[in-house]
Scaffold this motif. Structure first.
Motif, mmCIF file in Angstrom:
data_model
loop_
_atom_site.group_PDB
_atom_site.id
_atom_site.type_symbol
_atom_site.label_atom_id
_atom_site.label_comp_id
_atom_site.label_asym_id
_atom_site.label_seq_id
_atom_site.Cartn_x
_atom_site.Cartn_y
_atom_site.Cartn_z
ATOM 1 N N GLU A 96 0.703 -1.117 -0.086
ATOM 2 C CA GLU A 96 -0.295 0.010 0.146
ATOM 3 C C GLU A 96 0.816 1.195 0.137
ATOM 4 O OE1 GLU A 96 -3.675 -2.004 2.728
ATOM 5 O OE2 GLU A 96 -2.341 -0.419 3.528
ATOM 6 N N THR A 103 3.405 8.382 -0.237
ATOM 7 C CA THR A 103 2.029 8.203 -0.238
ATOM 8 C C THR A 103 1.650 6.674 0.414
ATOM 9 O OG1 THR A 103 2.072 7.366 -2.399
ATOM 10 C CG2 THR A 103 1.619 9.481 -2.324
ATOM 11 N N THR A 105 -1.684 4.420 0.281
ATOM 12 C CA THR A 105 -2.900 4.203 -0.472
ATOM 13 C C THR A 105 -3.806 3.123 0.112
ATOM 14 O OG1 THR A 105 -1.938 5.254 -2.852
ATOM 15 C CG2 THR A 105 -4.215 3.788 -2.619
ATOM 16 N N GLN A 116 -11.448 4.178 -1.906
ATOM 17 C CA GLN A 116 -9.925 4.038 -1.555
ATOM 18 C C GLN A 116 -9.473 5.755 -1.280
ATOM 19 O OE1 GLN A 116 -7.455 2.655 -5.089
ATOM 20 N NE2 GLN A 116 -6.898 4.984 -5.317
ATOM 21 N N VAL A 118 -6.144 8.044 -0.267
ATOM 22 C CA VAL A 118 -4.447 8.330 -0.314
ATOM 23 C C VAL A 118 -4.216 9.187 0.773
ATOM 24 C CG1 VAL A 118 -2.610 9.223 -1.535
ATOM 25 C CG2 VAL A 118 -4.574 7.953 -2.703
#
Length: 217
Positions: A96, A103, A105, A116, A118
């Motif tokens: 991830e 990042t 995610t 989803q 971020v």
């Protein structure tokens, strides 16, 4: 809660009727819980951070109840830095993360609203995750227990905080829970980063209350 559970039983054809359908909170003189408003200040968060550092140090004469594993302490620090939910942090996976882009995610099946999300990671968070690589880099989970049981349990984070609060310096702070760390991140985003409310709500992956905004913006 009973209504939701029994309605689910109806949809699954496990029961023929929901006997709790007519029950109302007022029947039990019950009312909604008061919303919590505890947010730790930056000095309080610094005190907690230092307590986490001290708890991971092996020192003579320190009771085991006052010590924490690096994995647990780092997970709590990531909670402080990201404002993510404890379950999201506990189950963080290496796939991830994009440490180069900074990042994290979260896939839709790991978020409360099934969308989803971020999360952008600062240098301090990236540095902490880097220290986890030698410990769990060859496993799917960042906060792997190392006992073939997968990632740390969400309750382990709550238990760790509760243990630390029993002794100085955390026992001198106004009572707080692990979920208050999420509220603290949101509060700091407004007070110190001057973030606008809708930006902070997006950071927390909250769905807008206004359905028109949720759909079109």
């Amino acid at each position: 809660t009973l209504n939701l559970m029994l309605d689910y039983g109806l949809t699954q054809h496990s029961i023929e009727a929901n006997p709790a359908r007519m029950l109302k909170p007022k029947d039990f003189v019950a009312s909604a819980k008061h919303s919590r408003d505890r947010a730790l200040s930056l000095p309080e968060l610094r005190t907690l951070w230092c307590a986490l550092d001290q708890a991971t140090q092996t020192r003579k004469g320190i009771a085991k109840t006052s010590t924490l594993s690096i994995i647990t302490a780092t997970a709590i620090k990531i909670l402080i830095l990201t404002g993510a939910r404890r379950g999201e942090v506990a189950g963080m996976r290496w796939d991830e993360l994009d440490l180069e882009a900074g990042t994290w995610t979260l896939p839709s099946n790991r978020t409360k609203n099934r969308k989803q999300h971020v999360i952008y990671l600062g240098k301090l968070a990236l540095g902490l995750l880097g220290t986890m690589k030698p410990l769990s880099g060859d496993t799917p989970f960042v906060f792997d227990t190392g006992r073939n049981t997968g990632h740390i349990h969400t309750d382990s984070l709550t238990t760790a905080i509760n243990r630390l609060k029993k002794s100085a310096p955390l026992n001198e702070l106004k009572p707080f829970t692990i979920h208050d760390l999420r509220r603290s991140a949101a509060t700091a985003g407004g007070e110190h980063r001057k973030g606008k409310p809708h930006v902070i709500e997006h950071m927390l992956n909250h769905q807008p209350l206004n359905k028109l905004i949720a759909i079109y913006q």
